[in-house]
Design a protein around this motif. Structure first.
Motif, PDB file in Angstrom:
ATOM      1  N   SER A   1      33.409  42.009  33.288  1.00 38.88           N
ATOM      2  CA  SER A   1      34.333  41.054  32.673  1.00 38.88           C
ATOM      3  C   SER A   1      35.214  40.393  33.727  1.00 38.88           C
ATOM      4  O   SER A   1      35.467  39.182  33.673  1.00 38.88           O
ATOM      5  CB  SER A   1      35.192  41.775  31.635  1.00 38.88           C
ATOM      6  N   ARG A   2      35.660  41.175  34.706  1.00 34.80           N
ATOM      7  CA  ARG A   2      36.492  40.641  35.795  1.00 34.80           C
ATOM      8  C   ARG A   2      35.709  39.614  36.609  1.00 34.80           C
ATOM      9  O   ARG A   2      36.207  38.524  36.901  1.00 34.80           O
ATOM     10  CB  ARG A   2      36.973  41.777  36.685  1.00 34.80           C
TER      11      ARG A   2
ATOM     12  N   GLY B   1      45.739  39.813  33.598  1.00 35.01           N
ATOM     13  CA  GLY B   1      45.328  40.483  32.372  1.00 35.01           C
ATOM     14  C   GLY B   1      44.057  39.812  31.897  1.00 35.01           C
ATOM     15  O   GLY B   1      43.431  39.048  32.637  1.00 35.01           O
ATOM     16  N   GLU B   2      43.687  40.064  30.669  1.00 36.79           N
ATOM     17  CA  GLU B   2      42.464  39.454  30.136  1.00 36.79           C
ATOM     18  C   GLU B   2      42.649  37.988  29.771  1.00 36.79           C
ATOM     19  O   GLU B   2      41.677  37.251  29.654  1.00 36.79           O
ATOM     20  CB  GLU B   2      41.978  40.246  28.923  1.00 36.79           C
ATOM     21  N   GLU B   3      43.888  37.540  29.610  1.00 36.46           N
ATOM     22  CA  GLU B   3      44.130  36.187  29.121  1.00 36.46           C
ATOM     23  C   GLU B   3      44.926  35.298  30.059  1.00 36.46           C
ATOM     24  O   GLU B   3      45.117  34.119  29.761  1.00 36.46           O
ATOM     25  CB  GLU B   3      44.858  36.259  27.760  1.00 36.46           C
TER      26      GLU B   3
ATOM     27  N   LEU C   1      43.983  37.987  38.582  1.00 34.26           N
ATOM     28  CA  LEU C   1      43.937  38.149  37.132  1.00 34.26           C
ATOM     29  C   LEU C   1      45.127  39.006  36.728  1.00 34.26           C
ATOM     30  O   LEU C   1      45.288  40.132  37.200  1.00 34.26           O
ATOM     31  CB  LEU C   1      42.627  38.822  36.708  1.00 34.26           C
TER      32      LEU C   1
ATOM     33  N   ARG D   1      34.280  46.608  32.367  1.00 36.09           N
ATOM     34  CA  ARG D   1      35.532  46.039  32.878  1.00 36.09           C
ATOM     35  C   ARG D   1      35.260  45.241  34.145  1.00 36.09           C
ATOM     36  O   ARG D   1      35.760  44.122  34.316  1.00 36.09           O
ATOM     37  CB  ARG D   1      36.544  47.159  33.139  1.00 36.09           C
TER      38      ARG D   1
ATOM     39  N   TRP E   1      38.759  29.494  30.218  1.00 35.43           N
ATOM     40  CA  TRP E   1      39.935  29.382  31.065  1.00 35.43           C
ATOM     41  C   TRP E   1      40.391  27.935  31.145  1.00 35.43           C
ATOM     42  O   TRP E   1      39.580  27.026  31.259  1.00 35.43           O
ATOM     43  CB  TRP E   1      39.639  29.920  32.467  1.00 35.43           C
TER      44      TRP E   1
ATOM     45  N   ARG F   1      43.441  31.902  29.144  1.00 33.53           N
ATOM     46  CA  ARG F   1      42.164  31.840  28.442  1.00 33.53           C
ATOM     47  C   ARG F   1      42.454  31.387  27.010  1.00 33.53           C
ATOM     48  O   ARG F   1      43.278  31.969  26.322  1.00 33.53           O
ATOM     49  CB  ARG F   1      41.473  33.191  28.443  1.00 33.53           C
TER      50      ARG F   1
ATOM     51  N   ALA G   1      35.314  36.393  34.726  1.00 34.42           N
ATOM     52  CA  ALA G   1      36.561  35.622  34.700  1.00 34.42           C
ATOM     53  C   ALA G   1      36.773  34.900  36.026  1.00 34.42           C
ATOM     54  O   ALA G   1      37.116  33.711  36.049  1.00 34.42           O
ATOM     55  CB  ALA G   1      37.744  36.534  34.390  1.00 34.42           C
TER      56      ALA G   1
END
Length: 164
Positions: free
Chosen positions: A10-11, A87-89, A85, A7, A125, A120, A14
């Protein structure tokens, strides 16, 4: 790897991808690479600032039309990027803009702020909305401060380190 480590990785990826997006935006805009510039927006992406343009055709028309308004050269410097961020998208970002430019053959200086909404898309992005507001946009000969700041007043804030 643990779930927490994945996690966090991934952050970080991003955040770095969004920083890179801003750098590519500045380069494409300053170089007049309209294909690259438009590709940085989502299909329904919007630029809001000097005008409002939505979608690839309007974005291209707006950016290519800047020279028609007399803005023939510019150098975008973006700093102090703050990214959230959601969320993931989806994400939001804020940054400062400093922009020397030439309008109607006259050197200008501009500064302002960007406020961005990002999504994303297919793993990359993109700007869903990029908004700029200017704090000043003036001929360089007039100065941005309108007499509020001088070298002497700046030097006075640093006792013991006078400026020559």
């Amino acid at each position: 790897m643990t779930d927490d480590l994945l996690r966090r990785l991934s952050r970080l990826e991003a955040l770095e991808a969004i920083r890179d997006l801003d750098a590519r935006y500045c380069r494409a805009l300053d170089d007049g690479d309209w294909d690259a510039l438009v590709s940085l927006f989502t299909e329904d992406g919007q630029f809001v600032g000097l005008s409002r343009a939505t979608g690839p055709a309007e974005l291209r028309a707006f950016f290519t039309g800047l020279a028609d308004s007399g803005l023939t050269a510019f150098w975008h410097h973006v700093t102090n990027l703050e990214i959230t961020l959601d969320g993931e998208e989806t994400a939001r970002a804020r940054s400062f803009l400093w922009q020397p430019c030439v309008q109607d053959g006259v050197a200008h200086i501009a500064a302002g702020r960007y406020v961005d909404s990002l999504r994303r898309v297919d793993g990359s992005w993109r700007y869903a909305r990029k908004q700029v507001s200017f704090d000043y946009f003036v001929p360089l000969t007039e100065g941005w401060d309108h007499g509020r700041f001088t070298v002497a007043s700046a030097a006075a804030t640093y006792p013991g380190r006078p400026f020559a």
